[in-house]
Design a protein around this motif. Sequence first.
Motif, PDB file in Angstrom:
ATOM      1  N   PHE A 174       0.837  -1.190   0.000  1.00 11.38           N
ATOM      2  CA  PHE A 174       0.000   0.000   0.000  1.00 11.38           C
ATOM      3  C   PHE A 174       0.875   1.245   0.000  1.00 11.38           C
ATOM      4  N   GLU A 175       0.717   2.116  -0.982  1.00 10.68           N
ATOM      5  CA  GLU A 175       1.351   3.432  -0.993  1.00 10.68           C
ATOM      6  C   GLU A 175       2.862   3.359  -0.773  1.00 10.68           C
ATOM      7  N   ASP A 219      -9.355  -0.230  11.683  1.00 13.67           N
ATOM      8  CA  ASP A 219      -9.093   1.208  11.605  1.00 13.67           C
ATOM      9  C   ASP A 219      -7.606   1.514  11.746  1.00 13.67           C
ATOM     10  N   ILE A 220      -6.848   1.134  10.711  1.00  6.55           N
ATOM     11  CA  ILE A 220      -5.408   1.393  10.650  1.00  6.55           C
ATOM     12  C   ILE A 220      -5.135   2.151   9.359  1.00  6.55           C
ATOM     13  N   TYR A 226      -7.500   1.015   2.058  1.00  3.97           N
ATOM     14  CA  TYR A 226      -7.586  -0.080   1.089  1.00  3.97           C
ATOM     15  C   TYR A 226      -8.957  -0.751   1.153  1.00  3.97           C
ATOM     16  N   PHE A 227      -9.436  -1.060   2.354  1.00  3.92           N
ATOM     17  CA  PHE A 227     -10.730  -1.737   2.467  1.00  3.92           C
ATOM     18  C   PHE A 227     -11.879  -0.851   1.982  1.00  3.92           C
ATOM     19  N   LEU A 228     -11.781   0.432   2.232  1.00  5.77           N
ATOM     20  CA  LEU A 228     -12.812   1.339   1.712  1.00  5.77           C
ATOM     21  C   LEU A 228     -12.783   1.358   0.183  1.00  5.77           C
ATOM     22  N   ASP A 281     -14.603  -7.675  -9.232  1.00 14.58           N
ATOM     23  CA  ASP A 281     -13.242  -7.265  -9.571  1.00 14.58           C
ATOM     24  C   ASP A 281     -12.783  -6.210  -8.575  1.00 14.58           C
ATOM     25  N   ILE A 282     -11.935  -6.603  -7.624  1.00 19.03           N
ATOM     26  CA  ILE A 282     -11.473  -5.677  -6.596  1.00 19.03           C
ATOM     27  C   ILE A 282      -9.964  -5.519  -6.668  1.00 19.03           C
ATOM     28  N   ARG A 283      -9.501  -4.444  -6.079  1.00 21.28           N
ATOM     29  CA  ARG A 283      -8.072  -4.138  -6.088  1.00 21.28           C
ATOM     30  C   ARG A 283      -7.299  -5.229  -5.354  1.00 21.28           C
TER      31      ARG A 283
END
Length: 322
Positions: A174-175, A219-220, A226-228, A281-283
Amino acid sequence: MMLSFGEAFSTETPASAEGELGIPRITLRHLVYFAAAARNESALRAAEELNVSPPAISGAIACLEQILGQKLFIRRHARGLLLTDSGHHLLLEARDVIGRVHEIEAIRTNKSRQVRSLSFGCLGDIAPNLIPPLVRSFQAHYPQVDIRWQTACHAELKQRLEDGVLDVIIVLDFELSPAFQSNLLQNTPAQCVLPREHRLANGPVSLKALEKEPFIMLDIPSTRDYFLSVFGDLGLQPNVAHRAPSADMVRSLVANGFGYSLLNFCTPDRRNIVYQPIDGDIRPSHLVAVRQYRRRASKISDDFVDHARTIALESNLCGTIQ
């Protein structure tokens, strides 16, 4: 007369002086002393570690600062030394140079038992399942390596890698900065976490069917985003009913019927919950071992990443889809 290690070092030669053959003004001893001071945040403790005098450490730092024209430390009264931004950058380079020299010595003199060190960081939520088998396996193959580890969230681990405190971090992709080099350890697709008795617990899950139900958010930072994005990719908005600071708390809330959640890492030891794949289709996401591009990868570092890949796959960190 034979001089001691500390006495043999002197900064009396003007910093501007340079040999006719272009010999670098910065010496290996400068870098060793500087790195020890940075590691210990104290010239006195660095001197004790290297068995030299404190003035030798201070002199090396002063000489480096004069050569580079930059402050490397902020001197804090009674609180030790704090690296400046320039100091952080130099520490990365110094550790590379020192490590490379150690490798040359080990190869050329066949010092197979020479003690080396490696520091790595790991996401706290997967650390209990990954760190023990990884450290045990690696130490079995490299008993001469002093391996140290720490756990934290994405942001803290990335900062410690950037600062040169850690050699490798194990995180989700992530990022990640373009300055980082990542090696894939395992695919970690988001999975839906449901109470075992839930009506959708027996197969792939449509998040559309869960949109109105209470969602338990891990909530991290970064992970939360990512989950949102998983919901956003499907044109959905979750009904966030609870926020949990750890994956273990998420699993506990799901097991006790507070709602459903999404996780990348699934452990088989929690009763009353199941993990199911998500329709659509998700990330994607991946568990990766990350190092700095600007730092030359050592053989020890490369071998550690190979071990991490093997252990991650053997540990089945994504869990078994039930």
